[in-house]
Design a protein around this motif. Structure first.
Motif, PDB file in Angstrom:
ATOM      1  N   TYR A   1      36.669  49.268  44.074  1.00 26.71           N
ATOM      2  CA  TYR A   1      37.128  48.163  44.921  1.00 26.71           C
ATOM      3  C   TYR A   1      37.070  48.496  46.410  1.00 26.71           C
ATOM      4  O   TYR A   1      37.230  47.616  47.257  1.00 26.71           O
ATOM      5  CB  TYR A   1      38.576  47.791  44.572  1.00 26.71           C
TER       6      TYR A   1
ATOM      7  N   TYR B   1      34.925  46.472  49.052  1.00 20.82           N
ATOM      8  CA  TYR B   1      35.435  45.117  49.279  1.00 20.82           C
ATOM      9  C   TYR B   1      36.697  45.142  50.141  1.00 20.82           C
ATOM     10  O   TYR B   1      36.881  44.291  51.014  1.00 20.82           O
ATOM     11  CB  TYR B   1      35.733  44.440  47.943  1.00 20.82           C
TER      12      TYR B   1
ATOM     13  N   GLU C   1      34.596  39.119  44.036  1.00 21.48           N
ATOM     14  CA  GLU C   1      35.485  40.248  44.341  1.00 21.48           C
ATOM     15  C   GLU C   1      35.879  40.222  45.814  1.00 21.48           C
ATOM     16  O   GLU C   1      37.043  40.474  46.170  1.00 21.48           O
ATOM     17  CB  GLU C   1      34.778  41.557  44.007  1.00 21.48           C
TER      18      GLU C   1
ATOM     19  N   THR D   1      38.493  37.586  46.382  1.00 20.16           N
ATOM     20  CA  THR D   1      39.799  38.041  45.899  1.00 20.16           C
ATOM     21  C   THR D   1      40.478  38.954  46.910  1.00 20.16           C
ATOM     22  O   THR D   1      41.655  38.778  47.238  1.00 20.16           O
ATOM     23  CB  THR D   1      39.654  38.778  44.551  1.00 20.16           C
TER      24      THR D   1
END
Length: 357
Positions: free
Chosen positions: A111, A114, A291, A294
């Motif tokens: 992650y 991002y 992603e 989010t």
């Protein structure tokens, strides 16, 4: 420890060692480097996009920003104490948590790109709003730059302190609240994109894992399989999956397996429970976009509430102090810092409980 985390940690340590060794040379270029902290400051333009920042549109935005700034300040306090009381009085049932984002510990390393992209964009727009509102309220901007704390980027602008202190309360709050408002607005934009868009783009229900000896396990359903339909009912959303399971106990399940084959399997569950953990199945090219959506919501909502909360070093703290100084010129600032210290200790305690329970 997995290989990805090991590579990340080695790269992280080497990066900061090299920076620290080069700190003397970099100081001549405006950098200040300390262990796990880098700051670059430079004198900047005094006015930022004056035609836009003095327009009717931006002036209306500033008025809205005051309201959003106050809402975020109250929301930040509510978040801290809602989480804290839940963890103290209902530690086993509460879902409220304030866990720090630590790649490889609290979240997956995957992650990280991002998060960094979303954080970089969000902080830059936040600081740009401060600069625009300074110009809008006839206060010059003296300095600007960026910071790096560990792996997390940030940015800042510094209005002329003397001009800022001489300005009226409304102007001060407009300048401070503009950044908070940008983050809250961005959170509002990306919330539906992160929440309501995915079901429309889903191609099925992706099985993330299977509970041993469950109905799915006994039917040879495996992690990575995609459920396309159950008893002829299309399953691209969680509500469709739930509806299909509730309608029967014997299931004819159309699957797309990990090797791309389309097969039909059968399962039985008197309790309507298959025994799988699921998420949406998307085309591979959509995953990075969704992603990013989010994390843009998560980052901006977190910044709006935590930076909006009065916590000594936050924008919310500055608004809180200016308001109390206006109410009580002699003791307002001291009262403000005292209350903010209490809020900050409450936040730290809430984070500690979130991690430990």
């Amino acid at each position: 420890m997995n290989l990805g985390l090991e590579v990340f940690l080695i790269g992280f340590v080497l990066f900061w060692i090299i920076l620290f060794l080069l700190r003397k040379k970099l100081e001549n270029k405006g950098f200040n480097i300390y262990p796990l902290f880098l700051m670059w400051r430079k004198s900047t333009r005094a006015q930022w996009f004056p035609n836009f920042s003095t327009s009717k549109f931006y002036r209306k935005f500033e008025n809205i920003a005051i309201v959003l700034g106050i809402i975020s300040m109250i929301g930040g306090i509510v978040l801290i104490y809602y989480t804290l009381t839940g963890l103290i009085f209902h530690p086993t049932t509460t879902t409220a948590r304030l866990e720090p984002i630590i790649p490889g510990v609290t979240i997956s390393i995957s992650y990280l790109p991002y998060i960094l992209l979303a954080l970089g964009i969000s902080v830059t727009l936040h600081e740009l709003a401060h600069a625009l509102s300074s110009t809008s309220n006839k206060i010059n901007v003296r300095n600007g730059g960026f910071i790096l704390i560990g792996i997390f980027p940030g940015a800042f602008v510094e209005p002329d302190e003397e001009e800022f202190m001489k300005s009226n309360l409304t102007s001060k709050i407009k300048i401070i609240a503009a950044g908070i408002a940008v983050n809250l607005i961005l959170a509002g934009i990306f919330f539906p994109l992160a929440t309501y868009l995915p079901p429309y783009l889903s191609q099925g229900i992706l099985v993330e894992s299977v509970i041993p000896h469950s109905a799915a396990y006994n039917s040879s359903i495996s992690a990575g399989d995609i459920i396309l339909s159950i008893n002829g009912i299309r399953t691209t959303t969680f509500s469709q999956l739930s509806y299909a399971l509730d309608k029967a106990t014997n299931y004819s399940i159309l699957l797309k397996t990990t090797n791309g084959s389309i097969i039909t399997t059968h399962a039985y569950s008197a309790s309507h429970f298959l025994g799988i953990y699921v998420t949406y199945a998307f085309p591979s090219y959509l995953l990075p976009i969704l992603e990013f959506f989010t994390w843009m919501f998560i980052i901006n909502f977190s910044l709006a509430l935590l930076n909006g909360a009065p916590l000594v070093i936050t924008d919310g703290g500055k608004i809180f102090t200016e308001i109390l100084k206006k109410i009580n010129l002699q003791y307002g600032e001291k009262i403000s810092y005292g209350l903010q210290a209490i809020f900050l200790m409450s936040l730290i305690y809430a984070v500690m409980l979130s991690v430990s329970t």
